[in-house]
Design a protein around this motif. Sequence first.
Motif, PDB file in Angstrom:
ATOM      1  N   GLN A 164      11.535  11.205  18.401  1.00 39.57           N
ATOM      2  CA  GLN A 164      10.403  12.071  18.732  1.00 39.57           C
ATOM      3  C   GLN A 164      10.699  13.540  18.437  1.00 39.57           C
ATOM      4  N   LYS A 165      11.974  13.826  18.195  1.00 33.09           N
ATOM      5  CA  LYS A 165      12.368  15.208  17.894  1.00 33.09           C
ATOM      6  C   LYS A 165      12.640  15.347  16.389  1.00 33.09           C
ATOM      7  N   ASP A 166      12.767  16.613  15.982  1.00 32.38           N
ATOM      8  CA  ASP A 166      13.126  16.844  14.589  1.00 32.38           C
ATOM      9  C   ASP A 166      14.556  16.375  14.358  1.00 32.38           C
ATOM     10  N   LEU A 167      14.758  15.685  13.259  1.00 33.83           N
ATOM     11  CA  LEU A 167      16.092  15.164  12.964  1.00 33.83           C
ATOM     12  C   LEU A 167      16.973  16.299  12.451  1.00 33.83           C
ATOM     13  N   GLY A 168      17.767  16.863  13.358  1.00 32.71           N
ATOM     14  CA  GLY A 168      18.683  17.937  12.988  1.00 32.71           C
ATOM     15  C   GLY A 168      20.022  17.365  12.556  1.00 32.71           C
ATOM     16  N   GLU A 169      20.985  18.291  12.375  1.00 36.01           N
ATOM     17  CA  GLU A 169      22.313  17.878  11.942  1.00 36.01           C
ATOM     18  C   GLU A 169      22.980  17.018  13.020  1.00 36.01           C
ATOM     19  N   GLY A 170      23.493  15.905  12.660  1.00 26.78           N
ATOM     20  CA  GLY A 170      24.187  15.008  13.599  1.00 26.78           C
ATOM     21  C   GLY A 170      23.275  14.010  14.293  1.00 26.78           C
ATOM     22  N   THR A 171      21.957  14.252  14.245  1.00 23.14           N
ATOM     23  CA  THR A 171      21.039  13.341  14.939  1.00 23.14           C
ATOM     24  C   THR A 171      21.052  11.955  14.316  1.00 23.14           C
ATOM     25  N   LYS A 172      21.085  11.910  12.986  1.00 28.13           N
ATOM     26  CA  LYS A 172      21.098  10.622  12.296  1.00 28.13           C
ATOM     27  C   LYS A 172      22.329   9.807  12.668  1.00 28.13           C
ATOM     28  N   ASP A 173      23.482  10.506  12.786  1.00 30.55           N
ATOM     29  CA  ASP A 173      24.718   9.811  13.160  1.00 30.55           C
ATOM     30  C   ASP A 173      24.616   9.235  14.561  1.00 30.55           C
ATOM     31  N   LYS A 174      23.964   9.977  15.469  1.00 31.81           N
ATOM     32  CA  LYS A 174      23.802   9.489  16.838  1.00 31.81           C
ATOM     33  C   LYS A 174      22.920   8.238  16.865  1.00 31.81           C
ATOM     34  N   ILE A 175      21.846   8.289  16.068  1.00 29.82           N
ATOM     35  CA  ILE A 175      20.939   7.125  16.004  1.00 29.82           C
ATOM     36  C   ILE A 175      21.684   5.904  15.458  1.00 29.82           C
ATOM     37  N   LEU A 176      22.445   6.100  14.389  1.00 29.02           N
ATOM     38  CA  LEU A 176      23.196   4.983  13.796  1.00 29.02           C
ATOM     39  C   LEU A 176      24.228   4.428  14.775  1.00 29.02           C
ATOM     40  N   ASN A 177      24.834   5.338  15.547  1.00 25.32           N
ATOM     41  CA  ASN A 177      25.823   4.897  16.536  1.00 25.32           C
ATOM     42  C   ASN A 177      25.181   3.994  17.587  1.00 25.32           C
ATOM     43  N   HIS A 178      24.000   4.375  18.058  1.00 22.52           N
ATOM     44  CA  HIS A 178      23.309   3.564  19.058  1.00 22.52           C
ATOM     45  C   HIS A 178      22.809   2.243  18.456  1.00 22.52           C
ATOM     46  N   ILE A 179      22.417   2.272  17.196  1.00 22.96           N
ATOM     47  CA  ILE A 179      22.005   1.030  16.536  1.00 22.96           C
ATOM     48  C   ILE A 179      23.183   0.053  16.456  1.00 22.96           C
ATOM     49  N   LYS A 180      24.396   0.596  16.155  1.00 24.78           N
ATOM     50  CA  LYS A 180      25.588  -0.251  16.115  1.00 24.78           C
ATOM     51  C   LYS A 180      25.868  -0.885  17.475  1.00 24.78           C
ATOM     52  N   LYS A 181      25.632  -0.101  18.539  1.00 23.20           N
ATOM     53  CA  LYS A 181      25.844  -0.628  19.900  1.00 23.20           C
ATOM     54  C   LYS A 181      24.869  -1.773  20.191  1.00 23.20           C
ATOM     55  N   ILE A 182      23.634  -1.571  19.777  1.00 22.82           N
ATOM     56  CA  ILE A 182      22.613  -2.615  19.988  1.00 22.82           C
ATOM     57  C   ILE A 182      23.022  -3.899  19.266  1.00 22.82           C
TER      58      ILE A 182
END
Length: 373
Positions: A178-196
């Motif tokens: 819901q927020k603008d994808l800033g620096e590092g945001t994509k990595d955080k999303i990918l990290n949570h996807i890996k956890k899922i």
Amino acid sequence: MNTSSKKSAQSQQTSGLTEEEILQLFIEHSEDILVLTNSEMILEYVSQSLARMLDIRIEDSLGKKINIVLENFPSLPLMKQNQKMVIPLINSVNKRKYLIEFQFKLVLASHGNLQAIFAIGKDVTDRELSLKKFKDTAFKEKELNQLKSRFVSMASHEFRTPLSTILSSSFLIEMLLQKDLGEGTKDKILNHIKKIIAQANRLTDITSDVLLLERSVQADSKVHRKKIYILHFAKELVEAINHENFELRTVKFFGPDSDKAIHTDPSLLTHILRNLILNALKYSEGAIDPEVHLVYRGAYFEISVKDYGMGIPKEDREHIFGSFYRAKNVGNIKGTGLGLNIVKELTKKLNGEIWFTSKLGMGSEFFVSFPVK
């Protein structure tokens, strides 16, 4: 002549038999089993009922030790006055097994020493088999209830953690998107996807183990045997596991120089060996690499999986193949406690045996042995 004497005389006149002859007639045609021995356990009398049951000749039995004629008969010190004991007797001709309940009568001389032993028996085979069937059913029901209880307890604990991670990670992904994808945001999303993905896979593994356990204990589940070459099969499996593990740790394989054709269910054997090898890796982190050994032993082949990890505490060893049981020293290493139980059940289905040796802090070695055909 008194009244009782008159009646006795009348009965003798009517049947033409003496009291001794009548008593002998009752003994010979009674279904009760009668045995008499002297104080040295030498047979002095055997009833016709026992001779008919076991297809033995009375004259061949008299004068012999009772536990030679009736090999399961107890020794003298086990007998007490009026004691009852169920003793298995086997017909040597048709091999039929009877369960006879004997009651012992000890005949004592005037000075108190044992003079003879009189045993009265009756056939309780049907009663004892029905009782055993009832006990077996009751035990299985109790075991099933305990299994269900442990499963509910395990499931409530094991499922809660991965589900909480899946839900929280999904919520965070939603917030981040819901927020603008800033620096590092994509990595955080990918990290949570890996956890899922990891936790979903964990739930899938738990479910698969439960379903496999259920199938393995079913008596009518089929074993699909076919010819394979065991040396090639085992080496290929070890190489596949090393590849899956990105060669971070290498399972070492040792086998004979020549291959041998065997008849087995490749799917079941794969699950058995994979579970043992993955356990060796899981419970020996930071230690020397595990080893797999294949040995031919005549009509059998034996595979051992050795690790140099934490080992199994003595108090846990007798329970290690139980359902949902985990050793006390596994710490935070994830697992359902079903793996070795499934391995044992599948090993039995392939007419094999499983055992292990272990030293705390030095590692464990699990062995499985199967017939070649």
